[in-house]
Design an enzyme around this catalytic site. Structure first.
Site, mmCIF file in Angstrom:
data_model
loop_
_atom_site.group_PDB
_atom_site.id
_atom_site.type_symbol
_atom_site.label_atom_id
_atom_site.label_comp_id
_atom_site.label_asym_id
_atom_site.label_seq_id
_atom_site.Cartn_x
_atom_site.Cartn_y
_atom_site.Cartn_z
ATOM 1 N N GLY A 253 0.837 -1.207 0.000
ATOM 2 C CA GLY A 253 0.000 0.000 0.000
ATOM 3 C C GLY A 253 0.868 1.252 0.000
ATOM 4 N N GLU B 106 22.201 -4.667 -21.050
ATOM 5 C CA GLU B 106 22.615 -5.924 -21.710
ATOM 6 C C GLU B 106 21.599 -6.381 -22.758
ATOM 7 O OE1 GLU B 106 24.850 -8.862 -20.002
ATOM 8 O OE2 GLU B 106 25.786 -7.572 -18.509
#
Ligand code: FAD
Length: 384
Positions: free
Chosen positions: A340, A364
């Site tokens: 939350g 990458e």
């Protein structure tokens, strides 16, 4: 069917690295993130554990070992602190791997033993301001003059760039030749004409130094060229294929940490008189998260097993990296959701996991690049 269960040896490695990560990384991760600074203490700890020597022949100071072992180790380091894993893998899976695979005997003996022990840090510089995914379009040039190379140009987003003793740098000797013009060089710290500048302000992986490099007639001895002229781009791609499996392992580790934090919190947090863990909506999120992690882990180990057995693994490596990085982001996002409002603040670890996760589908090779690789490999099989 390949048995993916961990071996005795892999489980021992996992236990040792997990213990290190719990003791040394988890308690420091928040501070490293805030300071946006590479930690030498962590570096010494990871290398003292022998993690930079996995897969390296004892002749160069390593302990041997497999790609699967590297997967296991990086997963555990990432579960403790993902940025420390970036530092390790830029050093081991990129810089060191290029020298280890393509360097001469003399070059290997000069760089690898110190790199295994952590006395020397390595970096790997392919990306440039105007070429990332399309790396072969690089502008950095290397011209051979009087027995030495002169490098001109610049690199960007280079992990470990300012702490590295040596960087594997890719430069073109003839832009007209495209990727066939690219060669690889080892550029040592302090080389005349070579400068670095730290790039601050990253969203995540902030315990990792990212650096811009400039080369102005930078002097590189001819003896520092790796392998053959014009083969540098192929070397870079070969190293990336294997390293993508290690990035996938990093994703599994981050996702695992996020899942554990969310599962624990769901028992502690009460709403409408009950722990939120008792709500089906929360349980379903946790079930989806665990399934994503299981799939990522299985794909990653499978790709590493193929590599260890000398089988083709390129498609599976890209699939593992693509899936695990996107799954990692989904898992971390759900971990924030389960926390939350608290999950939106830096006080919670899941806020950091969420930021760290985001780059894994960018570096990458972006997700789009992985799809290009996968599709190219698959379509090749159906050519008549
Ligand atoms: C924290 C961090 C650490 C890094 N460490 C290193 C390092 O140590 N060494 C190194 O060399 N690099 C490093 N990089 C660079 C990284 O590998 C690049 O950022 C990455 O390859 C993407 O390149 P780019 O940023 O130039 O994006 P671009 O290539 O400009 O891509 C922009 C967008 O266009 C999409 N795109 C590009 N081409 C195509 C296409 N043909 N079809 C469809 N979509 C396309 C991409 O997928 C992306 O969504 C690092 C980056 C970061 C953020």
């Amino acid at each position: 069917m390949i048995d993916l269960l961990l071996t005795e040896e892999e489980m021992m490695l996992q236990a040792a690295v997990r213990e290190f990560a719990e003791r040394e990384l988890k308690p420091r991760a928040k501070e490293m993130d805030e300071k946006e600074e590479f930690s030498w203490e962590v570096w010494r700890g990871m290398t003292a554990l022998g993690l930079a020597g996995i897969g390296v022949d004892p002749a160069y100071g390593g302990d041997g070992g497999s790609h699967r072992q590297m997967v296991v180790a990086v997963q555990e380091i990432s579960r403790g602190d993902a940025a420390s894993a970036v530092n390790l893998l830029a050093h081991r899976s990129l810089g060191m791997e290029t020298i280890y695979r393509y360097g001469s005997e003399e070059q290997k003996l000069r760089y690898i033993p110190d790199a295994v022990e952590g006395k020397a840090v390595l970096a790997w510089a392919l990306t440039e301001p105007s070429s990332g995914s399309d790396a072969a379009a690089m502008d950095t040039t290397a011209i051979l003059k009087n027995g030495e190379y002169r490098l001109n140009g610049g690199k960007t987003f280079i992990t470990n760039g300012d702490v590295a003793d040596a960087t594997v740098v890719f430069a073109t000797q003839d832009k007209g030749l495209g990727h066939r013009g690219v060669s690889a060089f080892v550029v040592e710290r302090g080389a005349p004409g070579f400068e670095t500048r730290k790039q601050r302000g990253k969203m995540g992986m902030r315990g990792s130094n990212t650096v811009e490099m400039t080369f102005q007639d930078a002097v590189v001895p001819a003896a520092n060229r790796l392998g053959e002229e014009g083969m540098g781009f192929r070397y870079a791609m070969g190293v990336l294929d294997a390293s993508r499996v290690i990035i996938a392992a990093q994703c599994v580790g981050i996702a695992q940490a996020a899942f554990e934090a969310a599962a624990r919190y769901s028992h502690q947090r009460h709403s409408f008189g009950k722990a939120i863990a008792s709500r089906q909506a929360i349980q379903f999120m946790l079930a989806d998260m665990a399934t994503d992690i299981y799939a990522s882990q299985t794909m990653t180990l499978h790709a590493a097993t193929l590599k260890d057995r000398g089988r083709p693994f390129l498609t599976e490596a890209s699939m593992a990296k693509l899936y695990a990085s996107e799954a990692c982001f989904r898992v971390c996002s759900k971990a924030v959701q389960i926390h939350g409002g608290y999950g939106y603040f830096k006080e919670s670890d899941v806020e950091r996991y969420f930021r760290d996760a985001r780059v894994t589908s960018i570096y990458e090779g972006t997700s789009e690049v992985q799809k290009m690789v996968i599709a190219r490999q698959l379509l090749e099989q159906f050519k008549s």
